[in-house]
Design an enzyme around this catalytic site. Sequence first.
Site, PDB file in Angstrom:
ATOM      1  N   SER A 228       0.832  -1.208   0.000  1.00  0.00           N
ATOM      2  CA  SER A 228       0.000   0.000   0.000  1.00  0.00           C
ATOM      3  C   SER A 228       0.865   1.257   0.000  1.00  0.00           C
ATOM      4  O   SER A 228       0.354   2.370  -0.011  1.00  0.00           O
ATOM      5  CB  SER A 228      -0.931   0.007   1.227  1.00  0.00           C
ATOM      6  OG  SER A 228      -0.193  -0.192   2.420  1.00  0.00           O
TER       7      SER A 228
ATOM      8  N   ASN B 204      -2.123  -3.093  13.236  1.00  0.00           N
ATOM      9  CA  ASN B 204      -3.581  -2.993  13.136  1.00  0.00           C
ATOM     10  C   ASN B 204      -4.134  -1.803  13.915  1.00  0.00           C
ATOM     11  O   ASN B 204      -4.980  -1.070  13.412  1.00  0.00           O
ATOM     12  CB  ASN B 204      -4.232  -4.294  13.614  1.00  0.00           C
ATOM     13  CG  ASN B 204      -3.864  -5.466  12.730  1.00  0.00           C
ATOM     14  OD1 ASN B 204      -3.301  -5.272  11.645  1.00  0.00           O
ATOM     15  ND2 ASN B 204      -4.165  -6.680  13.167  1.00  0.00           N
TER      16      ASN B 204
ATOM     17  N   HIS C 202     -40.558  20.746 -12.235  1.00  0.00           N
ATOM     18  CA  HIS C 202     -40.570  19.975 -13.494  1.00  0.00           C
ATOM     19  C   HIS C 202     -39.811  20.716 -14.602  1.00  0.00           C
ATOM     20  O   HIS C 202     -40.091  20.533 -15.772  1.00  0.00           O
ATOM     21  CB  HIS C 202     -42.003  19.685 -13.955  1.00  0.00           C
ATOM     22  CG  HIS C 202     -42.900  19.209 -12.861  1.00  0.00           C
ATOM     23  ND1 HIS C 202     -43.098  17.880 -12.565  1.00  0.00           N
ATOM     24  CD2 HIS C 202     -43.618  19.908 -11.948  1.00  0.00           C
ATOM     25  CE1 HIS C 202     -43.919  17.774 -11.542  1.00  0.00           C
ATOM     26  NE2 HIS C 202     -44.241  18.985 -11.134  1.00  0.00           N
TER      27      HIS C 202
ATOM     28  N   ASN D 212     -17.717  27.620 -22.628  1.00  0.00           N
ATOM     29  CA  ASN D 212     -18.258  26.420 -21.986  1.00  0.00           C
ATOM     30  C   ASN D 212     -18.082  26.424 -20.462  1.00  0.00           C
ATOM     31  O   ASN D 212     -17.051  26.859 -19.965  1.00  0.00           O
ATOM     32  CB  ASN D 212     -17.580  25.177 -22.564  1.00  0.00           C
ATOM     33  CG  ASN D 212     -17.921  24.966 -24.030  1.00  0.00           C
ATOM     34  OD1 ASN D 212     -18.987  25.366 -24.492  1.00  0.00           O
ATOM     35  ND2 ASN D 212     -17.009  24.359 -24.773  1.00  0.00           N
TER      36      ASN D 212
ATOM     37  N   GLU E 246     -19.278  21.314 -15.274  1.00  0.00           N
ATOM     38  CA  GLU E 246     -19.449  19.974 -15.862  1.00  0.00           C
ATOM     39  C   GLU E 246     -18.526  18.943 -15.224  1.00  0.00           C
ATOM     40  O   GLU E 246     -18.936  17.816 -14.933  1.00  0.00           O
ATOM     41  CB  GLU E 246     -19.191  20.032 -17.378  1.00  0.00           C
ATOM     42  CG  GLU E 246     -20.239  20.806 -18.141  1.00  0.00           C
ATOM     43  CD  GLU E 246     -19.828  20.994 -19.586  1.00  0.00           C
ATOM     44  OE1 GLU E 246     -20.380  20.311 -20.448  1.00  0.00           O
ATOM     45  OE2 GLU E 246     -18.943  21.836 -19.849  1.00  0.00           O
TER      46      GLU E 246
ATOM     47  N   TYR F  77      -9.169  -7.444  12.044  1.00  0.00           N
ATOM     48  CA  TYR F  77      -8.546  -6.842  10.872  1.00  0.00           C
ATOM     49  C   TYR F  77      -8.413  -7.854   9.735  1.00  0.00           C
ATOM     50  O   TYR F  77      -8.104  -9.024   9.954  1.00  0.00           O
ATOM     51  CB  TYR F  77      -7.155  -6.288  11.227  1.00  0.00           C
ATOM     52  CG  TYR F  77      -6.449  -5.720  10.006  1.00  0.00           C
ATOM     53  CD1 TYR F  77      -6.730  -4.440   9.558  1.00  0.00           C
ATOM     54  CD2 TYR F  77      -5.550  -6.491   9.264  1.00  0.00           C
ATOM     55  CE1 TYR F  77      -6.136  -3.927   8.421  1.00  0.00           C
ATOM     56  CE2 TYR F  77      -4.940  -5.984   8.128  1.00  0.00           C
ATOM     57  CZ  TYR F  77      -5.239  -4.703   7.706  1.00  0.00           C
ATOM     58  OH  TYR F  77      -4.660  -4.199   6.569  1.00  0.00           O
TER      59      TYR F  77
ATOM     60  N   GLN G 256      -7.242  -2.504   3.627  1.00  0.00           N
ATOM     61  CA  GLN G 256      -6.262  -1.596   3.031  1.00  0.00           C
ATOM     62  C   GLN G 256      -6.881  -0.835   1.850  1.00  0.00           C
ATOM     63  O   GLN G 256      -6.404   0.230   1.475  1.00  0.00           O
ATOM     64  CB  GLN G 256      -5.068  -2.442   2.579  1.00  0.00           C
ATOM     65  CG  GLN G 256      -4.002  -1.725   1.837  1.00  0.00           C
ATOM     66  CD  GLN G 256      -2.777  -2.622   1.683  1.00  0.00           C
ATOM     67  OE1 GLN G 256      -2.141  -2.988   2.658  1.00  0.00           O
ATOM     68  NE2 GLN G 256      -2.466  -2.995   0.458  1.00  0.00           N
TER      69      GLN G 256
ATOM     70  N   LYS H  68      -8.078   3.151   1.627  1.00  0.00           N
ATOM     71  CA  LYS H  68      -7.281   4.374   1.545  1.00  0.00           C
ATOM     72  C   LYS H  68      -7.430   5.176   0.270  1.00  0.00           C
ATOM     73  O   LYS H  68      -7.720   6.371   0.306  1.00  0.00           O
ATOM     74  CB  LYS H  68      -5.813   4.049   1.791  1.00  0.00           C
ATOM     75  CG  LYS H  68      -5.638   3.621   3.217  1.00  0.00           C
ATOM     76  CD  LYS H  68      -4.267   3.276   3.615  1.00  0.00           C
ATOM     77  CE  LYS H  68      -4.384   2.630   4.980  1.00  0.00           C
ATOM     78  NZ  LYS H  68      -5.244   1.415   4.973  1.00  0.00           N
TER      79      LYS H  68
HETATM   80  N1  ARG Z   1      -1.153  -1.601   4.993  1.00  0.00           N
HETATM   81  C1  ARG Z   1      -2.114  -2.061   5.931  1.00  0.00           C
HETATM   82  C2  ARG Z   1      -3.452  -1.342   5.709  1.00  0.00           C
HETATM   83  O1  ARG Z   1      -3.432  -0.357   5.059  1.00  0.00           O
HETATM   84  C3  ARG Z   1      -1.636  -1.738   7.303  1.00  0.00           C
HETATM   85  C4  ARG Z   1      -2.058  -2.731   8.341  1.00  0.00           C
HETATM   86  C5  ARG Z   1      -1.381  -3.974   8.101  1.00  0.00           C
HETATM   87  N2  ARG Z   1      -1.588  -4.926   9.088  1.00  0.00           N
HETATM   88  C6  ARG Z   1      -1.274  -6.180   8.841  1.00  0.00           C
HETATM   89  N3  ARG Z   1      -1.462  -6.990   9.776  1.00  0.00           N
HETATM   90  N4  ARG Z   1      -0.820  -6.542   7.676  1.00  0.00           N
HETATM   91  O2  ARG Z   1      -4.483  -1.766   6.142  1.00  0.00           O
END
Ligand code: ARG
Length: 461
Positions: free
Chosen positions: A22, A109, A155, A284, A289, A316, A321, A324
């Site tokens: 990530s 976590n 309308h 425009n 838009e 978790y 992930q 994000k």
């Molecule tokens: N990159 C993970 C996320 O965005 C972070 C948490 C990872 N935890 C794990 N046990 N792999 O959720």
Amino acid sequence: MSHIRGRFQKAADELAVKYTSSLPFDWRLYRQDIRGSIAHARMLAKQGIILKEEAEIITKGLASIQKEIEQGKFQFKPELEDIHMAIEARLGELVGEAAGKLHTARSRNDQVALDMRLYVREAIAKTLTKIRQFQQALISLSEANKDVAIPSYSHLQPAQPVLLAHHLLAYFEMLQRDAERFSDSLKRTDVMPLGSGALAGVTYNIDREFLAGELGFNRLSQNSIDAVSDRDFVVEYEAAASLCTMHLSRLAEEIILWSSAEFSFIELDEAYATGSSIMPQKKNPDVAEVARGKTGRVYGRLMALLVTMKALPLAYNRDMQEDKEGLFDTVDTLLSTLEVFAGMVKTINIKTANTERAVNKGHLLATDLADYLVRKGEAFRSAYDIVARLVSYSVERGKSFSELSPSEFKRFSPLFREDIYNITVASSIASRDVTGGTAPRQVERALASAKKIVGLELKKR
Ligand code: ARG
């Protein structure tokens, strides 16, 4: 990344590492991550879990990592899974052994839950400021055109005359509800999850209250399993953002309509209009838009997260992930839309000759004529029928009401008198003098209260 390969003998597949990383997007959490880690290190030292000197070394190291990132000197290594690992690994390079103590009594976590909460909390504050600035733009356009009347529509058919300011303040109300929604969601975002560990809590004598104080949180999470599994606060931000962009998109639609040749109620400032590559005459409304277009993507992000979360067993799961990119994109989209809209709306030029013509066309006063008959004793339903006949009579002859003679009026009802000509656009608007109505007195009051809300709120920030 040997230090997290732990029990494994084999190196991770390169593609698998890349696929699950990530870091390419969660690097944006670096500030929150460092802030959380500094608070955590201080807490560990205060509790005697690590040495004061170690905490100091860690804190200094983290501060210089922040500098490295902000100066573009930080090396984001693609083999590291996420921003949390990247920072911890760099800390090891910088300060050596002490770095290994930072992750005591913590798991990624609860760490990522913390970072996300810090991020959303800041996003809410920024969003509220941008909403206020946009509301301010609505107020200034309203004030600059206080006496302008426009046809209102239902309308998309011309309905009754209203003040333009009244129409614009409808958007003020929508954005006010949006601001309330964001503020309200803050209550549930402002919860400190550290101490939840991987999911069951931690075995050390930590001080969660101290952490909350350091990080400015109002409350502690009350269940460690929930705390590492919960992304409701992200969903709530995205849901509030979806409603807010829906409101902005409706305004965008009206700006597009109103700047069309057919309506021609407004002229966009050149700074907010675009030309055509082939038709030299075009001006425009691209900003409106694009904003209307981006609404779909904000809704999409909300739907994506709801679906991602819907079948996850506690606690978790790595699926999470996926929260994000959607969140970051939603925040970026909403903030930039609010900002560009504030500028665009503030600089709109109202073409008053056209609004004036439009408001005097199309028998917009028909309801007022029916109300007139009611005041003279007619029941509303029969008054409605009389005026309906009067409308078709006038339409056939291509006449407005004011062009009808007294005897023509009388043909439809003996209750019509000379004072029927006192019914004008201005009188129609002035007569809707109820709380929330379009009468100038009411709109004046609404404007004053809007100004007070925005003034107070902007001062607070
Ligand atoms: N990159 C993970 C996320 O965005 C972070 C948490 C990872 N935890 C794990 N046990 N792999 O959720």
